[in-house]
Motif scaffolding. Structure first.
Motif, PDB file in Angstrom:
ATOM      1  N   ASN A 119       0.811  -1.217   0.000  1.00 46.01           N
ATOM      2  CA  ASN A 119       0.000   0.000   0.000  1.00 46.01           C
ATOM      3  C   ASN A 119       0.853   1.279   0.000  1.00 46.01           C
ATOM      4  OD1 ASN A 119      -2.371   1.476  -0.092  1.00 46.01           O
ATOM      5  ND2 ASN A 119      -2.624   1.508   2.140  1.00 46.01           N
ATOM      6  N   ALA A 120       1.911   1.250  -0.795  1.00 50.17           N
ATOM      7  CA  ALA A 120       2.761   2.436  -0.954  1.00 50.17           C
ATOM      8  C   ALA A 120       2.481   3.043  -2.325  1.00 50.17           C
ATOM      9  CB  ALA A 120       4.228   2.056  -0.839  1.00 50.17           C
ATOM     10  N   ARG A 121       3.113   4.175  -2.610  1.00 55.65           N
ATOM     11  CA  ARG A 121       2.995   4.745  -3.945  1.00 55.65           C
ATOM     12  C   ARG A 121       4.130   4.201  -4.805  1.00 55.65           C
ATOM     13  NH1 ARG A 121       4.114   9.961  -3.538  1.00 55.65           N
ATOM     14  NH2 ARG A 121       4.380  10.019  -1.291  1.00 55.65           N
ATOM     15  N   PRO A 122       3.888   3.988  -6.103  1.00 53.07           N
ATOM     16  CA  PRO A 122       4.954   3.421  -6.948  1.00 53.07           C
ATOM     17  C   PRO A 122       6.265   4.204  -6.837  1.00 53.07           C
ATOM     18  CG  PRO A 122       2.890   3.440  -8.150  1.00 53.07           C
ATOM     19  CD  PRO A 122       2.627   4.150  -6.849  1.00 53.07           C
ATOM     20  N   ALA A 123       6.184   5.524  -6.702  1.00 52.02           N
ATOM     21  CA  ALA A 123       7.419   6.332  -6.632  1.00 52.02           C
ATOM     22  C   ALA A 123       8.216   6.057  -5.362  1.00 52.02           C
ATOM     23  CB  ALA A 123       7.072   7.814  -6.723  1.00 52.02           C
ATOM     24  N   GLU A 124       7.580   5.382  -4.405  1.00 49.88           N
ATOM     25  CA  GLU A 124       8.279   5.074  -3.154  1.00 49.88           C
ATOM     26  C   GLU A 124       9.051   3.752  -3.225  1.00 49.88           C
ATOM     27  OE1 GLU A 124       5.653   7.116   0.339  1.00 49.88           O
ATOM     28  OE2 GLU A 124       4.662   5.454  -0.689  1.00 49.88           O
ATOM     29  N   VAL A 125       8.888   3.012  -4.324  1.00 51.40           N
ATOM     30  CA  VAL A 125       9.512   1.684  -4.448  1.00 51.40           C
ATOM     31  C   VAL A 125      10.793   1.784  -5.272  1.00 51.40           C
ATOM     32  CG1 VAL A 125       9.221  -0.650  -5.394  1.00 51.40           C
ATOM     33  CG2 VAL A 125       7.285   0.508  -4.283  1.00 51.40           C
ATOM     34  N   VAL A 126      11.907   1.388  -4.685  1.00 47.54           N
ATOM     35  CA  VAL A 126      13.186   1.375  -5.405  1.00 47.54           C
ATOM     36  C   VAL A 126      13.664  -0.074  -5.483  1.00 47.54           C
ATOM     37  CG1 VAL A 126      15.526   2.302  -5.504  1.00 47.54           C
ATOM     38  CG2 VAL A 126      13.720   3.634  -4.384  1.00 47.54           C
ATOM     39  N   PHE A 127      13.880  -0.561  -6.708  1.00 48.82           N
ATOM     40  CA  PHE A 127      14.342  -1.946  -6.847  1.00 48.82           C
ATOM     41  C   PHE A 127      15.818  -2.052  -6.480  1.00 48.82           C
ATOM     42  CE2 PHE A 127      10.644  -2.087  -9.810  1.00 48.82           C
ATOM     43  CZ  PHE A 127       9.924  -3.045  -9.109  1.00 48.82           C
TER      44      PHE A 127
END
Ligand code: PMP
Length: 372
Positions: A60-68
């Motif tokens: 339930n985060a925003r896509p911009a908060e996800v770093v691979f």
């Protein structure tokens, strides 16, 4: 599971899901560089974007908060090596949290603040201190025992005390819901292979616009946060696994029922066995069962010879004879801790798999000596 093998070591690594395999295979043919502006590049970018969306949804985060990243180890190292003045954590944290914390503290000549762990495995963050430069690392669920920490409560505490929380949530997906915004954590780490994705890919979820110094400097990938050409196929597999893991939550009760059955049968056969954290909030899929006076390593080999895969402590420390740091931190007697095995089940585990474990347990504990 194949007829001859019963795999009950999902916390070490889960079997690759068919949807993840399909996504990986399809993405392998998408050869463009995700940073290129041409059509080939844009196709790769679309795969990465779609996977980022799926991983964001999982927590339930925003896509911009996800770093691979290359996995949860990298994500943990990255979060911990941000020039903190103090790092506080408990002995139940994973090696990939404890080791970088020790490294950072040593390089700055600071102690790591050791948080107390109660007998039920719960970590008390109150003694961590306060201030902007304080990072508290608190796992969501333990890989050996499945014991769940109250991260949201620690998050509230951190807000009051001006501290930050890093949460290793590697063992949670598909087992318990993860709601990043209400946790109060600044960063959270994930690993694809624990949820049926490929190994060597994970993510650091970073709250809002929190500035983080890159661990890997170089190109401008991942919103300038993590350099290196994206591993598009692995990312695609991670995305598919994340989508499936969200769906697994519906099966959590069935998984818990299998776990309860196996614990009840084991305790009936060996009443002296101890289920670690039996009274605590635990993941539905994990059992850590200890028998004093036996060697967990011997047990694991015996189970393996009978076609059942379980583990002694965490896979990362297997091969290392000795006591689990997790169980020691909980105050388990060394004799009991040395005899603890971990059984971790997955969404595809059947009644027959549990039957195979129970029957192997009966043969082993009724048979030859298990002495350490
Ligand atoms: N944290 C926990 C709780 C884990 O169980 C693991 C994997 N054993 C890791 C971190 C490391 O993850 P990865 O394998 O992606 O580096």
């Amino acid at each position: 599971m194949s007829a001859s093998r019963t795999y009950l070591d999902h916390n070490a690594s889960a079997p690759l899901r068919p949807a993840a395999r399909d996504a990986i295979v399809a993405a392998l043919d998408v050869f463009g560089n995700a940073s290129s502006v041409h059509g080939e590049g844009r196709r790769a970018r679309a795969i990465v974007d779609e996977a980022r969306e799926a991983v964001a949804q999982l927590v339930n985060a925003r896509p911009a908060e996800v770093v691979f990243t290359s996995g949860a180890t990298e994500a943990n190292v990255w979060a911990l090596s941000q020039g903190w003045d103090r790092i506080a954590l408990a002995g139940v944290e994973h090696d990939s949290v404890r080791a970088p914390a020790a490294q950072v503290a040593a390089s700055r000549n600071l102690p790591v603040v050791a948080l107390p762990v109660a007998q039920d495995g719960s970590v008390d963050v109150a003694s961590a201190g306060h201030g902007d430069g304080l990072l508290v690392a608190l796992q969501m669920a333990n890989n050996e025992t499945g014991i769940i920490q109250d991260v949201a409560r620690a998050g509230l505490w951190a807000t009051e005390h001006g501290a930050r929380i890093h949460c290793d949530a590697v063992q949670a997906p598909g087992r318990i819901p993860i709601d990043f915004p209400t946790l109060g954590a600044t960063t959270l780490s994930l690993s694809a292979h624990k949820m049926g994705g490929p190994k060597g890919i994970g993510a650091l979820v970073v709250s809002g616009n929190t500035p983080l110094a890159p661990l890997l400097a170089g190109g401008g990938q991942e919103m300038r946060r993590r350099a290196g050409t994206e591993n598009v196929a692995a990312i695609a597999g991670f995305g598919a696994a994340a989508r499936a893991a969200l769906d697994d939550l519906k099966a959590a009760q069935r998984v818990a029922a299998l776990r309860d059955r196996l614990e009840a049968e084991v305790l009936r056969m060996t009443p002296q066995a101890v289920v670690v954290g039996a009274g605590a909030r635990r993941l539905p899929n994990t059992s850590s069962i200890a028998v004093a006076g036996v060697s967990a390593e011997t047990l694991v080999i015996k189970f393996d010879l009978m076609g059942v895969a379980v583990s002694a402590g965490s896979a990362c420390s297997s091969g290392k004879v000795g006591e689990s740091t997790v169980l020691a931190a909980m105050g388990l007697a060394p004799d009991l801790a040395r005899g603890a095995i971990r059984i971790s089940i997955g969404p595809e585990t059947t009644d027959d798999d549990i039957g195979a474990l129970i029957s192997a347990w009966r043969k082993i504990h009724g048979g030859a000596s298990l002495a350490a």
